[in-house]
Design a protein around this motif. Structure first.
Motif, PDB file in Angstrom:
ATOM      1  N   MET A  91     -14.407   4.142  -3.452  1.00 54.02           N
ATOM      2  CA  MET A  91     -15.411   3.688  -2.481  1.00 54.02           C
ATOM      3  C   MET A  91     -14.791   2.863  -1.360  1.00 54.02           C
ATOM      4  N   GLY A  92     -13.486   2.927  -1.208  1.00 51.12           N
ATOM      5  CA  GLY A  92     -12.831   2.182  -0.139  1.00 51.12           C
ATOM      6  C   GLY A  92     -12.828   2.959   1.165  1.00 51.12           C
ATOM      7  N   ASN A  93     -12.153   2.400   2.154  1.00 55.34           N
ATOM      8  CA  ASN A  93     -12.122   3.027   3.474  1.00 55.34           C
ATOM      9  C   ASN A  93     -11.483   4.412   3.436  1.00 55.34           C
ATOM     10  N   SER A  94     -10.383   4.558   2.701  1.00 56.45           N
ATOM     11  CA  SER A  94      -9.730   5.865   2.624  1.00 56.45           C
ATOM     12  C   SER A  94     -10.625   6.887   1.947  1.00 56.45           C
ATOM     13  N   ALA A  95     -11.314   6.497   0.884  1.00 55.83           N
ATOM     14  CA  ALA A  95     -12.216   7.419   0.192  1.00 55.83           C
ATOM     15  C   ALA A  95     -13.281   7.945   1.138  1.00 55.83           C
ATOM     16  N   MET A  96     -13.877   7.048   1.914  1.00 56.17           N
ATOM     17  CA  MET A  96     -14.934   7.472   2.838  1.00 56.17           C
ATOM     18  C   MET A  96     -14.382   8.367   3.943  1.00 56.17           C
ATOM     19  N   ALA A 115      -8.796   8.220  -4.594  1.00 52.77           N
ATOM     20  CA  ALA A 115      -8.680   7.155  -3.591  1.00 52.77           C
ATOM     21  C   ALA A 115      -8.879   5.830  -4.312  1.00 52.77           C
ATOM     22  N   THR A 116      -7.964   5.562  -5.226  1.00 53.53           N
ATOM     23  CA  THR A 116      -8.124   4.477  -6.200  1.00 53.53           C
ATOM     24  C   THR A 116      -7.157   3.326  -5.973  1.00 53.53           C
ATOM     25  N   ASN A 140       0.833  -1.200   0.000  1.00 50.94           N
ATOM     26  CA  ASN A 140       0.000   0.000   0.000  1.00 50.94           C
ATOM     27  C   ASN A 140       0.867   1.248   0.000  1.00 50.94           C
ATOM     28  N   TRP A 141       1.837   1.298  -0.904  1.00 48.68           N
ATOM     29  CA  TRP A 141       2.740   2.446  -0.938  1.00 48.68           C
ATOM     30  C   TRP A 141       2.986   2.977  -2.348  1.00 48.68           C
ATOM     31  N   ALA A 142       2.537   2.293  -3.389  1.00 48.72           N
ATOM     32  CA  ALA A 142       2.721   2.750  -4.774  1.00 48.72           C
ATOM     33  C   ALA A 142       1.359   3.128  -5.340  1.00 48.72           C
ATOM     34  N   PRO A 143       0.985   4.417  -5.297  1.00 49.74           N
ATOM     35  CA  PRO A 143      -0.367   4.832  -5.696  1.00 49.74           C
ATOM     36  C   PRO A 143      -0.739   4.403  -7.109  1.00 49.74           C
ATOM     37  N   ARG A 144      -1.995   3.994  -7.234  1.00 49.78           N
ATOM     38  CA  ARG A 144      -2.534   3.618  -8.544  1.00 49.78           C
ATOM     39  C   ARG A 144      -3.538   4.681  -8.974  1.00 49.78           C
ATOM     40  N   LEU A 145      -3.382   5.190 -10.174  1.00 49.38           N
ATOM     41  CA  LEU A 145      -4.308   6.157 -10.752  1.00 49.38           C
ATOM     42  C   LEU A 145      -5.094   5.494 -11.873  1.00 49.38           C
ATOM     43  N   PRO A 146      -6.270   6.007 -12.188  1.00 53.09           N
ATOM     44  CA  PRO A 146      -7.053   5.389 -13.260  1.00 53.09           C
ATOM     45  C   PRO A 146      -6.279   5.405 -14.571  1.00 53.09           C
ATOM     46  N   GLY A 147      -6.351   4.322 -15.282  1.00 52.99           N
ATOM     47  CA  GLY A 147      -5.672   4.255 -16.566  1.00 52.99           C
ATOM     48  C   GLY A 147      -6.515   3.446 -17.544  1.00 52.99           C
ATOM     49  N   PRO A 148      -6.632   3.912 -18.786  1.00 55.25           N
ATOM     50  CA  PRO A 148      -6.098   5.201 -19.268  1.00 55.25           C
ATOM     51  C   PRO A 148      -6.823   6.374 -18.633  1.00 55.25           C
ATOM     52  N   GLY A 149      -6.210   7.551 -18.689  1.00 55.37           N
ATOM     53  CA  GLY A 149      -6.820   8.728 -18.093  1.00 55.37           C
ATOM     54  C   GLY A 149      -8.122   9.107 -18.779  1.00 55.37           C
ATOM     55  N   MET A 180      -4.687  14.972  -6.427  1.00 54.34           N
ATOM     56  CA  MET A 180      -3.814  14.311  -5.460  1.00 54.34           C
ATOM     57  C   MET A 180      -4.313  12.891  -5.241  1.00 54.34           C
ATOM     58  N   HIS A 181      -3.407  12.033  -4.817  1.00 48.23           N
ATOM     59  CA  HIS A 181      -3.799  10.668  -4.451  1.00 48.23           C
ATOM     60  C   HIS A 181      -4.014  10.612  -2.941  1.00 48.23           C
ATOM     61  N   ALA A 182      -4.889   9.711  -2.506  1.00 50.20           N
ATOM     62  CA  ALA A 182      -5.154   9.561  -1.073  1.00 50.20           C
ATOM     63  C   ALA A 182      -3.884   9.300  -0.282  1.00 50.20           C
ATOM     64  N   HIS A 183      -2.891   8.705  -0.924  1.00 54.34           N
ATOM     65  CA  HIS A 183      -1.629   8.406  -0.254  1.00 54.34           C
ATOM     66  C   HIS A 183      -0.964   9.671   0.281  1.00 54.34           C
ATOM     67  N   ASP A 184      -1.214  10.808  -0.360  1.00 52.37           N
ATOM     68  CA  ASP A 184      -0.557  12.066   0.008  1.00 52.37           C
ATOM     69  C   ASP A 184      -1.395  12.920   0.958  1.00 52.37           C
ATOM     70  N   TYR A 185      -2.581  12.478   1.292  1.00 53.27           N
ATOM     71  CA  TYR A 185      -3.467  13.253   2.166  1.00 53.27           C
ATOM     72  C   TYR A 185      -3.052  13.126   3.626  1.00 53.27           C
ATOM     73  N   ARG A 186      -3.097  14.264   4.356  1.00 59.23           N
ATOM     74  CA  ARG A 186      -2.768  14.256   5.783  1.00 59.23           C
ATOM     75  C   ARG A 186      -3.864  14.887   6.631  1.00 59.23           C
ATOM     76  N   THR A 187      -4.252  16.142   6.338  1.00 62.66           N
ATOM     77  CA  THR A 187      -5.298  16.807   7.120  1.00 62.66           C
ATOM     78  C   THR A 187      -6.246  17.535   6.182  1.00 62.66           C
ATOM     79  N   ALA A 188      -7.454  17.823   6.692  1.00 62.84           N
ATOM     80  CA  ALA A 188      -8.494  18.443   5.873  1.00 62.84           C
ATOM     81  C   ALA A 188      -8.257  19.921   5.626  1.00 62.84           C
ATOM     82  N   ASP A 189      -7.225  20.502   6.215  1.00 60.04           N
ATOM     83  CA  ASP A 189      -6.932  21.913   5.955  1.00 60.04           C
ATOM     84  C   ASP A 189      -6.734  22.177   4.469  1.00 60.04           C
ATOM     85  N   VAL A 190      -6.222  21.205   3.751  1.00 62.37           N
ATOM     86  CA  VAL A 190      -5.942  21.368   2.330  1.00 62.37           C
ATOM     87  C   VAL A 190      -7.218  21.612   1.522  1.00 62.37           C
TER      88      VAL A 190
END
Length: 419
Positions: free
Chosen positions: A169-174, A300-301, A129-138, A148-158
């Motif tokens: 629709m996974g846990n991180s997305a929710m 969050a893919t 769970n360390w190499a982010p996957r993005l939709p492909g093809p774009g 941004m990918h969920a992997h880079d998210y830290r706080t909601a201030d952004v």
């Protein structure tokens, strides 16, 4: 027996402990500066989505006064305490990334510092769970906002004052959609092409995974019918909240564990959207023809499974399709073992703990593997069962049923010891 363990996250720490307990000489490599892997560097609101009693290591229970679903900060502290309690840190080389693992008379491990080490065996525990996957093809078109990918998210201030779209629709997305709904401008949009079952953290006053564990003695199809009935009575189907219908049954596609997403959906703070059709500047056009102005997209893919230090000689068609005996031993050379290269219906902690004990039992000589032919037959049999349950495209090589697997591996160690 000198063994190299690659990684000092949950799987790596369990591997180091089991190997030391078995009398092996161990050296572990961890690219971070501390134990705990991803738990040491994740978003602030993250909590366990499996309950404490179903997550803790059997050899190191979590404190009884902790909540049922501890925070990531507590889990990181728990893993650091585990490393201290069993004196694992002295065997871990922090700040070293393994760049190559090659087989000669022995295994040679090379790191980014240019050093090499000769070992009798290697345990791969680098996580997936360390190499982010993005939709492909774009998607067609151009998006002018921030991605941004969920992997880079830290706080909601952004997300403060911004229009936010979360895809997945996974846990991180929710979790991220709920976080963003407290700071974003307007409702947070939650987009998905396919639905999942959403399971609250408590069912009938108990942690929901404990309820599922009580059904583990039943065939999974029977468990599925019982659990789906309980879930339907408790919260109803996802479609009731505007979300797409689940693509498969409960215990097939991985459910999302969340108490808060349904609350935010019913209060209008999160709004469901179908899959993306295309981009048009700051507009996102969805498959139902609707469109919304968006400032930030969070993908969050999920993640790609990567083991970059092993060649195709060992990975074949790739790590997601790698056949392993009991999801641990390489069929060509069992001195190459894997801990954590699986997808579980429950927590990873007890799974990697029993995998580590199985690998250590073999490498220390207290467990005998069956013949190569019997190993291959077992792998083929497990794969057929996994495809029947999860389908061809659901990473069937990696899939395991949490309760059945942990019980079976405990018996496997005892069986091998008796031969």
């Amino acid at each position: 027996m000198r063994v190299a363990v690659i990684g000092a996250g949950v799987a790596g720490l369990a591997g180091v402990k089991a190997l030391l307990d078995a009398g092996c000489e161990v050296v572990a490599y961890e690219r971070r500066d501390r134990p705990g892997g991803l738990w040491t560097d994740t978003y602030a609101s993250l909590h366990l989505n499996t309950s404490r009693g179903r997550t803790e290591f059997a050899d190191f229970p979590m404190p009884a006064d902790w909540p049922d679903y501890p925070s990531a900060q507590r889990v990181a502290g728990y893993l650091a305490a585990y490393a201290d309690r069993f004196r694992l840190t002295a065997h871990i080389r922090y700040g070293e990334t393994v760049t190559a693992v090659e087989r000669g008379d022995r295994w040679t491990v090379t790191t980014d510092r240019g050093g090499t080490d000769e070992c009798d065996a290697v345990v791969v525990a680098n996580g997936h769970n360390w190499a982010p996957r993005l939709p492909g093809p774009g998607y067609p078109g151009t998006f002018d906002g921030v991605q941004m990918h969920a992997h880079d998210y830290r706080t909601a201030d952004v997300f403060q004052g911004r229009r936010v779209l979360v895809v997945g629709m996974g846990n991180s997305a929710m979790d991220i959609a709920v976080d963003a709904s407290h700071t974003a401008s307007g409702p947070v949009l939650l987009s998905a092409r396919r639905g999942v079952h959403i399971v609250p953290k408590y069912l009938f006053g108990r942690p929901s995974d404990a309820t599922g564990g009580a059904l583990a003695v039943l065939p999974w199809r029977v468990r599925q019918r019982v659990a789906e009935t309980m879930l339907r009575l408790a919260v109803g189907p996802p479609q009731r909240y505007g979300l797409p219908a689940p693509a498969g049954g409960l215990f097939q596609n991985h459910p999302t564990i969340s108490d808060t997403i349904l609350h935010r959906l019913t209060h209008g703070e999160v709004a469901a959207r179908p899959g993306i059709e295309r981009f048009d500047g700051t507009k996102v056009v969805f498959t139902d023809g609707t469109c919304d102005d968006v400032d930030v997209i969070v993908w969050a893919t999920g993640y790609r499974v990567q083991i970059p230090f092993l060649s195709s000689r060992w990975l074949g068609e790739g790590p997601e399709r790698l056949p392993l005996y009991r999801r641990v031993f390489h069929l060509d050379d069992p001195s190459l073992a894997f801990v954590g290269l699986m997808q579980s219906t429950g927590s990873a902690f007890p799974v990697v703990e029993v995998q580590a004990k199985l690998a250590a039992a073999y490498l220390s000589g207290s467990y005998a593997l069956p013949s190569a032919a019997d190993q291959r037959r077992a792998v083929d049999r497990d794969l057929r069962a996994a495809i029947a349950r999860w389908g061809e495209h659901g990473r069937p090589h990696m899939r395991i049923d949490f309760d059945r697997y942990v019980t079976a591996m405990t018996r496997e160690i005892a069986r091998g010891a008796s031969t």
